[in-house]
Design a protein around this motif. Structure first.
Motif, PDB file in Angstrom:
ATOM      1  N   GLU A 231       0.816  -1.217   0.000  1.00 38.38           N
ATOM      2  CA  GLU A 231       0.000   0.000   0.000  1.00 38.38           C
ATOM      3  C   GLU A 231       0.849   1.266   0.000  1.00 38.38           C
ATOM      4  O   GLU A 231       0.541   2.230  -0.694  1.00 38.38           O
ATOM      5  CB  GLU A 231      -0.934   0.010   1.218  1.00 38.38           C
ATOM      6  CG  GLU A 231      -2.001  -1.054   1.189  1.00 38.38           C
ATOM      7  CD  GLU A 231      -3.119  -0.713   0.212  1.00 38.38           C
ATOM      8  OE1 GLU A 231      -3.310   0.479  -0.074  1.00 38.38           O
ATOM      9  OE2 GLU A 231      -3.797  -1.649  -0.244  1.00 38.38           O
ATOM     10  N   TRP A 232       1.872   1.303   0.842  1.00 36.78           N
ATOM     11  CA  TRP A 232       2.753   2.454   0.890  1.00 36.78           C
ATOM     12  C   TRP A 232       4.133   2.056   1.381  1.00 36.78           C
ATOM     13  O   TRP A 232       4.312   0.986   1.979  1.00 36.78           O
ATOM     14  CB  TRP A 232       2.175   3.598   1.736  1.00 36.78           C
ATOM     15  CG  TRP A 232       1.618   3.259   3.083  1.00 36.78           C
ATOM     16  CD1 TRP A 232       0.332   2.903   3.368  1.00 36.78           C
ATOM     17  CD2 TRP A 232       2.304   3.282   4.338  1.00 36.78           C
ATOM     18  NE1 TRP A 232       0.180   2.694   4.715  1.00 36.78           N
ATOM     19  CE2 TRP A 232       1.362   2.931   5.342  1.00 36.78           C
ATOM     20  CE3 TRP A 232       3.611   3.579   4.731  1.00 36.78           C
ATOM     21  CZ2 TRP A 232       1.699   2.851   6.694  1.00 36.78           C
ATOM     22  CZ3 TRP A 232       3.952   3.514   6.076  1.00 36.78           C
ATOM     23  CH2 TRP A 232       2.998   3.149   7.043  1.00 36.78           C
ATOM     24  N   VAL A 233       5.122   2.907   1.074  1.00 30.39           N
ATOM     25  CA  VAL A 233       6.531   2.609   1.336  1.00 30.39           C
ATOM     26  C   VAL A 233       7.094   3.716   2.222  1.00 30.39           C
ATOM     27  O   VAL A 233       7.068   4.889   1.857  1.00 30.39           O
ATOM     28  CB  VAL A 233       7.338   2.527   0.022  1.00 30.39           C
ATOM     29  CG1 VAL A 233       8.770   2.112   0.310  1.00 30.39           C
ATOM     30  CG2 VAL A 233       6.676   1.573  -0.962  1.00 30.39           C
ATOM     31  N   GLU A 234       7.621   3.315   3.365  1.00 28.17           N
ATOM     32  CA  GLU A 234       8.158   4.280   4.320  1.00 28.17           C
ATOM     33  C   GLU A 234       9.668   4.434   4.176  1.00 28.17           C
ATOM     34  O   GLU A 234      10.390   3.439   4.102  1.00 28.17           O
ATOM     35  CB  GLU A 234       7.806   3.835   5.743  1.00 28.17           C
ATOM     36  CG  GLU A 234       8.294   4.777   6.831  1.00 28.17           C
ATOM     37  CD  GLU A 234       7.817   4.359   8.200  1.00 28.17           C
ATOM     38  OE1 GLU A 234       8.495   4.705   9.190  1.00 28.17           O
ATOM     39  OE2 GLU A 234       6.764   3.690   8.306  1.00 28.17           O
ATOM     40  N   GLU A 235      10.114   5.679   4.139  1.00 26.70           N
ATOM     41  CA  GLU A 235      11.534   6.029   4.086  1.00 26.70           C
ATOM     42  C   GLU A 235      12.323   5.103   3.146  1.00 26.70           C
ATOM     43  O   GLU A 235      13.257   4.420   3.566  1.00 26.70           O
ATOM     44  CB  GLU A 235      12.150   5.991   5.484  1.00 26.70           C
ATOM     45  CG  GLU A 235      11.801   7.185   6.328  1.00 26.70           C
ATOM     46  CD  GLU A 235      12.791   7.440   7.460  1.00 26.70           C
ATOM     47  OE1 GLU A 235      13.378   6.475   7.988  1.00 26.70           O
ATOM     48  OE2 GLU A 235      12.988   8.619   7.806  1.00 26.70           O
ATOM     49  N   TRP A 254       4.675   5.001  -6.394  1.00 23.47           N
ATOM     50  CA  TRP A 254       4.507   4.590  -5.005  1.00 23.47           C
ATOM     51  C   TRP A 254       3.854   5.682  -4.165  1.00 23.47           C
ATOM     52  O   TRP A 254       4.097   6.880  -4.368  1.00 23.47           O
ATOM     53  CB  TRP A 254       5.854   4.264  -4.370  1.00 23.47           C
ATOM     54  CG  TRP A 254       6.408   2.923  -4.718  1.00 23.47           C
ATOM     55  CD1 TRP A 254       5.783   1.911  -5.361  1.00 23.47           C
ATOM     56  CD2 TRP A 254       7.732   2.476  -4.432  1.00 23.47           C
ATOM     57  NE1 TRP A 254       6.627   0.827  -5.487  1.00 23.47           N
ATOM     58  CE2 TRP A 254       7.828   1.150  -4.925  1.00 23.47           C
ATOM     59  CE3 TRP A 254       8.842   3.031  -3.813  1.00 23.47           C
ATOM     60  CZ2 TRP A 254       8.999   0.395  -4.808  1.00 23.47           C
ATOM     61  CZ3 TRP A 254       9.998   2.292  -3.689  1.00 23.47           C
ATOM     62  CH2 TRP A 254      10.070   0.973  -4.194  1.00 23.47           C
ATOM     63  N   ARG A 255       3.055   5.269  -3.197  1.00 27.37           N
ATOM     64  CA  ARG A 255       2.621   6.151  -2.114  1.00 27.37           C
ATOM     65  C   ARG A 255       3.726   6.132  -1.064  1.00 27.37           C
ATOM     66  O   ARG A 255       4.014   5.100  -0.461  1.00 27.37           O
ATOM     67  CB  ARG A 255       1.295   5.679  -1.519  1.00 27.37           C
ATOM     68  CG  ARG A 255       0.158   5.648  -2.531  1.00 27.37           C
ATOM     69  CD  ARG A 255      -1.148   5.189  -1.885  1.00 27.37           C
ATOM     70  NE  ARG A 255      -1.677   6.192  -0.965  1.00 27.37           N
ATOM     71  CZ  ARG A 255      -1.908   5.991   0.330  1.00 27.37           C
ATOM     72  NH1 ARG A 255      -1.648   4.800   0.872  1.00 27.37           N
ATOM     73  NH2 ARG A 255      -2.403   6.942   1.098  1.00 27.37           N
ATOM     74  N   ILE A 256       4.361   7.262  -0.867  1.00 22.97           N
ATOM     75  CA  ILE A 256       5.543   7.349  -0.006  1.00 22.97           C
ATOM     76  C   ILE A 256       5.168   7.983   1.328  1.00 22.97           C
ATOM     77  O   ILE A 256       4.410   8.948   1.387  1.00 22.97           O
ATOM     78  CB  ILE A 256       6.648   8.168  -0.694  1.00 22.97           C
ATOM     79  CG1 ILE A 256       7.107   7.444  -1.971  1.00 22.97           C
ATOM     80  CG2 ILE A 256       7.834   8.390   0.245  1.00 22.97           C
ATOM     81  CD1 ILE A 256       8.065   8.258  -2.829  1.00 22.97           C
ATOM     82  N   ALA A 257       5.718   7.400   2.400  1.00 27.53           N
ATOM     83  CA  ALA A 257       5.532   7.926   3.752  1.00 27.53           C
ATOM     84  C   ALA A 257       6.890   8.300   4.323  1.00 27.53           C
ATOM     85  O   ALA A 257       7.886   7.603   4.101  1.00 27.53           O
ATOM     86  CB  ALA A 257       4.863   6.880   4.645  1.00 27.53           C
TER      87      ALA A 257
END
Length: 383
Positions: A231-235, A254-257
């Motif tokens: 769903e989303w990719v962190e750092e 990508w949905r980036i966090a």
């Protein structure tokens, strides 16, 4: 150096401060892409007022191993001389003073993070005192409690035993979970495949790379993450440079966090304004406390960016983050670390725990719940 002459003090003035390093060993193999975590560590600040109230704040100190020693020095020599003697109700003025005096030193030092992390503890402790004086929770004192519970997602799965961990969090009722990546392409792919097999197609899976990849390495991971419906990719990127994150978003969609290593509202505003950043993750124990986090929530709300606070610390960090969630409509979910943490639930009287992917937000005075004095004493690191 005190802010006010002693003759002008009232019952709300800070008369004393105590800094305690809390440490707890862990044995369940917690690891980030950059280092393992053999123990949990945090720095607990206690501010006492003339009328006998104690407000508590937390400063994040998991990495590096010498962070607690640095934080003690920063608080004792740089921060607390500007706080003891002040009126605890003047939260904004104290925060402005700390930033004005200490930010230039942080630039010269080349280490803004430790300064902001120390300021974070002060700000939360002041809010705790302010709400205690009013006899209500921080959220109610700060402008109104808008919700009684908030969705949480299970974080810190992997890099070992991911199937077993995924089964456990699914059984506990979590609908969303986050797995650590950045341990090599094959291992990351195998872990994602195992988790997806265990939880099925409906569960929401996100990943946290802890800045493991270069831009090209991240792009090369895109087919794998897409295959397993991340769903989303962190750092994702080393250095967390916004230009690079925007390039990554253009190349992958990508949905980036990001946000756990960003400090102060001005820097957060740059990221919240970017179309590449879908989720902003302020950490109350790192980025300036509740005051800065609330400002970030307002900025994110203006840009339509979701807020999912980063949370990987101890008891005070959990309680303060839940108060932010009760306070700000911008917060859509809260991170809930499911790994071993002796500095969180064991330190809280009747700790809030997730049920079916939701957590009830405590509404007692101040932080919402009380801490267990005996547990604090056990976890305190003796000099």
């Amino acid at each position: 150096m005190n802010l006010l002459d002693g003759s002008r003090r009232t019952g709300a003035h800070v008369v004393d401060a105590r800094v305690r390093v809390l440490r707890g060993q862990v044995t369940d193999g917690i690891a980030m892409s950059f280092a393992p975590l053999a123990c949990r560590t945090t720095v607990l600040l206690e501010l006492r007022t003339a009328d006998g109230r104690t407000g508590r704040g937390e400063s994040w100190a998991n990495f590096p191993s010498w962070a607690p020693a640095e934080r003690l020095a920063t608080l004792q020599h740089g921060v607390l001389p500007l706080v003891v003697g002040a009126d605890a109700r003047e939260i904004g003025r104290i925060g402005e003073l700390l930033v004005r005096r200490l930010e230039p030193l942080a630039r010269q030092w080349g280490a803004p993070g430790p300064i902001w992390q120390a300021i974070s503890a002060v700000d939360v402790a002041l809010w705790d005192l302010h709400a205690q004086e009013a006899g209500v929770s921080i959220a109610a004192c700060g402008g109104g409690r808008i919700r009684d519970e908030i969705p949480v997602y299970a974080s810190s799965l992997g890099p070992e035993d991911v199937g077993e961990q995924a089964r456990g969090v699914a059984k506990a009722g979590f609908r969303a979970m986050k797995v650590k990546v950045g341990f090599g392409r094959d291992r990351d792919a195998a872990n994602l495949a195992e988790i997806r097999t265990e939880v099925g197609p409906e569960a929401e899976i996100s990943v946290d790379a802890n800045q493991a990849w270069t831009l090209d390495e991240a792009v090369a991971m895109a087919p794998i993450l897409d295959e397993f419906g991340v769903e989303w990719v962190e750092e994702p990127l080393r250095g967390n440079d916004l230009d690079d994150l925007e390039a990554l978003h253009r190349r992958t969609g990508w949905r980036i966090a990001t946000g756990e290593n960003i400090y102060g509202r001005r820097e957060f505003a740059r990221f919240a304004a970017s179309p590449a950043i879908a989720i902003i993750q302020p950490d109350i124990t790192k980025m300036g406390g509740l005051s800065e986090a609330l400002a970030v929530c307002r900025i994110a709300e203006a840009y339509g960016t979701a807020v999912a606070p980063h949370l990987y610390g101890g008891a005070v960090g959990l309680l303060a983050t839940l108060q932010l969630a009760a306070w700000s409509p911008a917060v859509t979910t809260v991170e809930y670390d499911v790994r071993e943490n002796p500095l969180r639930d064991p330190l809280i009287v009747n700790p809030p725990v997730p049920v079916a992917g939701q957590i009830v937000i405590p509404d007692g005075p101040g932080l919402g719940a009380e801490l267990v004095p005996e547990a604090l004493d056990i976890c305190e690191e003796q000099p």
